[in-house]
Design a protein around this motif. Structure first.
Motif, PDB file in Angstrom:
ATOM      1  N   TYR A  43       0.835  -1.206   0.000  1.00 44.66           N
ATOM      2  CA  TYR A  43       0.000   0.000   0.000  1.00 44.66           C
ATOM      3  C   TYR A  43       0.865   1.250   0.000  1.00 44.66           C
ATOM      4  N   ARG A  44       1.855   1.283   0.865  1.00 44.38           N
ATOM      5  CA  ARG A  44       2.738   2.454   0.921  1.00 44.38           C
ATOM      6  C   ARG A  44       3.458   2.668  -0.406  1.00 44.38           C
ATOM      7  N   LYS A  45       3.907   1.571  -0.995  1.00 47.88           N
ATOM      8  CA  LYS A  45       4.625   1.650  -2.266  1.00 47.88           C
ATOM      9  C   LYS A  45       3.706   2.185  -3.376  1.00 47.88           C
ATOM     10  N   LEU A  46       2.494   1.634  -3.481  1.00 43.70           N
ATOM     11  CA  LEU A  46       1.557   2.063  -4.520  1.00 43.70           C
ATOM     12  C   LEU A  46       1.041   3.480  -4.269  1.00 43.70           C
ATOM     13  N   ALA A  47       0.790   3.812  -3.006  1.00 44.34           N
ATOM     14  CA  ALA A  47       0.300   5.155  -2.677  1.00 44.34           C
ATOM     15  C   ALA A  47       1.338   6.202  -3.042  1.00 44.34           C
ATOM     16  N   LYS A  48       2.583   5.895  -2.797  1.00 39.21           N
ATOM     17  CA  LYS A  48       3.644   6.832  -3.153  1.00 39.21           C
ATOM     18  C   LYS A  48       3.761   6.958  -4.674  1.00 39.21           C
ATOM     19  N   LYS A  49       3.618   5.850  -5.372  1.00 41.76           N
ATOM     20  CA  LYS A  49       3.750   5.859  -6.832  1.00 41.76           C
ATOM     21  C   LYS A  49       2.626   6.644  -7.507  1.00 41.76           C
ATOM     22  N   TYR A  50       1.389   6.504  -7.016  1.00 44.61           N
ATOM     23  CA  TYR A  50       0.234   7.093  -7.681  1.00 44.61           C
ATOM     24  C   TYR A  50      -0.324   8.336  -6.988  1.00 44.61           C
ATOM     25  N   HIS A  51       0.363   8.844  -5.977  1.00 48.29           N
ATOM     26  CA  HIS A  51      -0.164   9.997  -5.256  1.00 48.29           C
ATOM     27  C   HIS A  51      -0.315  11.192  -6.203  1.00 48.29           C
ATOM     28  N   PRO A  52      -1.487  11.822  -6.211  1.00 46.29           N
ATOM     29  CA  PRO A  52      -1.744  12.923  -7.154  1.00 46.29           C
ATOM     30  C   PRO A  52      -0.792  14.112  -7.015  1.00 46.29           C
ATOM     31  N   ASP A  53      -0.314  14.374  -5.830  1.00 44.51           N
ATOM     32  CA  ASP A  53       0.584  15.522  -5.631  1.00 44.51           C
ATOM     33  C   ASP A  53       1.916  15.354  -6.370  1.00 44.51           C
ATOM     34  N   LEU A  54       2.301  14.119  -6.639  1.00 37.48           N
ATOM     35  CA  LEU A  54       3.562  13.879  -7.335  1.00 37.48           C
ATOM     36  C   LEU A  54       3.431  14.070  -8.846  1.00 37.48           C
TER      37      LEU A  54
END
Length: 92
Positions: A43-54
């Motif tokens: 979850y942490r890995k995917l959330a970081k990858k797809y986070h809209p702010d990035l």
């Protein structure tokens, strides 16, 4: 044709709920809810990858895709988190 009566049975809602659980487990690449540490890590890995702010500097269509993926990841994790807490409290 499906009647309203058959759709509102508890079995239908249970089956739909379990399908959501199964899909969420597949999203995080695990086979059982008892691998919750792996679920958190993924979850942490995917959330970081797809986070809209990035992805603010990308085209609007791409931003919307990332936002939708992020929302699905977040909702799936929340569903599994709730399901896991129910399983843990029911086994104690």
């Amino acid at each position: 044709m499906v009647t309203c009566k058959s759709v509102s049975t508890p079995y239908f809602f249970l089956k739909e709920y379990l399908n959501k659980i199964r899909n969420a487990l597949e999203l995080f690449g695990v086979s059982t809810i008892y691998e919750f540490d792996k679920i958190k890590k993924e979850y942490r890995k995917l959330a970081k990858k797809y986070h809209p702010d990035l992805h603010r500097n990308k085209p609007e269509l791409i931003q919307k895709i990332y936002e939708k993926k992020f929302r699905r990841i977040k909702e799936s994790f929340e569903l599994l988190e709730e399901y896991h807490s129910q399983k843990v409290t029911s086994t104690q």
